[in-house]
Design an enzyme around this catalytic site. Structure first.
Site, PDB file in Angstrom:
ATOM      1  CG  ASP A   9      -1.689   1.123   1.461  1.00 50.35           C
ATOM      2  OD1 ASP A   9      -2.513   1.568   0.781  1.00 50.35           O
ATOM      3  OD2 ASP A   9      -1.528   1.833   2.817  1.00 50.35           O
ATOM      4  CG  ASP A  11      -2.003   7.659   0.446  1.00 46.93           C
ATOM      5  OD1 ASP A  11      -0.738   8.221  -0.063  1.00 46.93           O
ATOM      6  OD2 ASP A  11      -3.039   7.817  -0.045  1.00 46.93           O
TER       7      ASP A  11
HETATM    8  P1  B16 Z   1      -6.949  10.149  -3.614  1.00 46.12           P
HETATM    9  P2  B16 Z   1      -3.661   4.155  -0.267  1.00 46.12           P
HETATM   10  C1  B16 Z   1      -5.618   5.935  -0.099  1.00 46.12           C
HETATM   11  O1  B16 Z   1      -4.514   5.373  -0.341  1.00 46.12           O
HETATM   12  C2  B16 Z   1      -5.858   6.613   1.098  1.00 46.12           C
HETATM   13  O2  B16 Z   1      -5.606   5.690   2.362  1.00 46.12           O
HETATM   14  C3  B16 Z   1      -7.199   6.922   1.362  1.00 46.12           C
HETATM   15  O3  B16 Z   1      -7.162   8.114   2.655  1.00 46.12           O
HETATM   16  C4  B16 Z   1      -7.634   7.951   0.140  1.00 46.12           C
HETATM   17  O4  B16 Z   1      -8.953   8.372   0.532  1.00 46.12           O
HETATM   18  C5  B16 Z   1      -7.267   7.058  -1.067  1.00 46.12           C
HETATM   19  O5  B16 Z   1      -6.046   6.607  -1.003  1.00 46.12           O
HETATM   20  C6  B16 Z   1      -7.825   7.988  -2.178  1.00 46.12           C
HETATM   21  O6  B16 Z   1      -6.923   9.109  -2.383  1.00 46.12           O
HETATM   22  O7  B16 Z   1      -8.017  11.066  -3.085  1.00 46.12           O
HETATM   23  O8  B16 Z   1      -5.666  10.775  -3.439  1.00 46.12           O
HETATM   24  O9  B16 Z   1      -7.436   9.483  -4.727  1.00 46.12           O
HETATM   25  O10 B16 Z   1      -3.628   3.835   1.459  1.00 46.12           O
HETATM   26  O11 B16 Z   1      -4.615   2.982  -0.700  1.00 46.12           O
HETATM   27  O12 B16 Z   1      -2.561   4.265  -0.649  1.00 46.12           O
HETATM   28 MG    MG Z   2      -2.864   3.177   3.361  1.00 43.52          MG
END
Ligand code: B16
Ligand code: MG
Length: 220
Positions: A9, A11
């Protein structure tokens, strides 16, 4: 070619952009007078932008139309992208580069599986993009975690069967997604107390390539 893979993953695992998501949602919610706390934020880990907004709006007394919701999500994303501008190779979380090097030395394939549509930009700003054999971001999937789509697509891109993949996640939704896809799961940070995880650590600073060899051996 090694037929085993580790799918990370992004974030909250490789970069602490989870904190930027929190700050950007907080700014938008404050402007709209919507209560938003760290505990609500925990529910958003791994969840898509629009699904995250719906969770936040449960605490709003005001009703928003679909186009107003799209505007709120876009406003949050602008705040988030502003914060992302400050990313650099120094933003990569402690332990990540050593672990990626170790996994490569052990000839594991490595991929990123992120729900974020901003993932390509984050990987490029931090220089992480050159490490990975494949990457899947939020623009390539229809269903976000806990659906396994993002990880199954990453495995497909690598040419590795799901049963030979270990997913590394900070989100309980991501651990569920890995399991739904028939993969092993490592929970770190917020997912380090997740009972479904096959192995846990507080951060990747505690994880070594040898731990992943052990995880694969225990799956046999
Ligand atoms: P965006 P991951 C996710 O990333 C985040 O954990 C989540 O908080 C966020 O809403 C989602 O990506 C969408 O992100 O708005 O930048 O498209 O943890 O799956 O890497
Ligand atoms: Mg994450």
């Amino acid at each position: 070619m090694n037929r085993r893979a580790v799918i990370f993953d992004l974030d909250g695992v490789l970069v602490s952009t989870d904190e930027f998501h929190y700050r950007a949602w907080k700014q938008m919610a404050s402007e709209e007078n919507i209560p938003f706390s760290r505990s609500v934020n925990e529910k958003l880990r791994g969840i898509s932008r629009m699904e995250s907004l719906e969770i936040i709006l449960k605490n709003s007394s005001k009703k928003y139309s679909p186009s107003q919701k799209a505007d709120l999500a876009e406003r949050k994303n602008c705040y988030y992208k502003k914060l992302l501008e400050g990313l650099s190779p120094e933003s990569v979380l402690p332990g990540v580069l050593d672990l990626l090097d170790g996994l490569k030395q052990q000839r594991f394939q490595i991929a990123v599986g992120s729900s974020s549509k901003n993932a390509p930009y984050i990987l490029q700003k931090t220089g992480l993009d050159r490490f990975f054999d494949a990457a899947v971001d939020g623009s390539e999937i229809r269903k976000s975690k806990p659906d396994p789509e993002v990880f199954l697509l990453a495995a497909k891109k690598l040419g590795v069967p799901p049963g030979s993949c270990v997913v590394v996640e900070d989100a309980p939704a991501g651990i569920l997604a890995a399991k739904a896809g028939g993969m092993a799961a490592v929970g770190i940070g917020s997912a380090s107390s997740c009972a479904l995880a096959d192995w846990t650590a507080k951060s990747l600073q505690e994880a070594k390539a040898s731990d992943f060899i052990g995880i694969f051996q225990s799956l046999r």
